[in-house]
Design a protein around this motif. Sequence first.
Motif, mmCIF file in Angstrom:
data_model
loop_
_atom_site.group_PDB
_atom_site.id
_atom_site.type_symbol
_atom_site.label_atom_id
_atom_site.label_comp_id
_atom_site.label_asym_id
_atom_site.label_seq_id
_atom_site.Cartn_x
_atom_site.Cartn_y
_atom_site.Cartn_z
ATOM 1 N N TRP A 1 18.348 -29.920 -47.156
ATOM 2 C CA TRP A 1 19.230 -30.895 -47.820
ATOM 3 C C TRP A 1 19.411 -30.457 -49.264
ATOM 4 O O TRP A 1 18.545 -30.669 -50.107
ATOM 5 C CB TRP A 1 18.617 -32.298 -47.767
ATOM 6 N N ARG B 1 22.954 -33.162 -45.139
ATOM 7 C CA ARG B 1 21.564 -32.917 -44.703
ATOM 8 C C ARG B 1 21.632 -32.406 -43.264
ATOM 9 O O ARG B 1 22.367 -32.968 -42.437
ATOM 10 C CB ARG B 1 20.797 -34.233 -44.788
ATOM 11 N N ARG C 1 20.861 -31.322 -52.214
ATOM 12 C CA ARG C 1 21.471 -32.496 -52.857
ATOM 13 C C ARG C 1 22.255 -32.127 -54.109
ATOM 14 O O ARG C 1 23.160 -32.832 -54.509
ATOM 15 C CB ARG C 1 20.387 -33.513 -53.208
ATOM 16 N N THR D 1 23.941 -31.931 -38.008
ATOM 17 C CA THR D 1 24.017 -32.812 -39.171
ATOM 18 C C THR D 1 23.231 -34.080 -38.847
ATOM 19 O O THR D 1 23.477 -34.733 -37.819
ATOM 20 C CB THR D 1 25.491 -33.116 -39.517
#
Length: 133
Positions: free
Chosen positions: A51, A92, A53, A70
């Motif tokens: 992930w 993610r 971010r 996903t």
Amino acid sequence: MIVKRLQDVIGTENDVDTETWNSRRLLLKHEGMGFSLHDTIIKAGTETLIWYRNHLEAVYCIEGEGEIETTDDGKIYPISAGTVYALDKNDRHLLRATKDMRMVCVFNPPLTGQEVHDSEGVYPLVKEDENAA
Ligand code: 9YT
């Protein structure tokens, strides 16, 4: 002008090897391109929860086979040579390789080179079977 070869990176601090992937960082932030460029092997028989971010990543598979799931919606997309995926929503995901997958990865913003597994939203999960093909 920057010219280098994969061989120049292998075995250096920019060759980052983890349980589930081996990332050879060809171009990094300090080189000033505005992105980083990596030649990454995703190891056969592994699953990695990822992930990013804080980064967008595009990944182009040039060898091998696997899939990406996903995690928000459980959708699974097969990956083979010629497949590109772009994590345009910081998606993610779970990345699985059935055969060693060789991926050309581009990160925006660029990685600095300090990132390893367990940072930057990369969480290696399971090493299933190293010999799976
Ligand atoms: C395809 C992918 O995200 N693999 C994890 C390693 C990452 N590409 C990196 O640090 O090069």
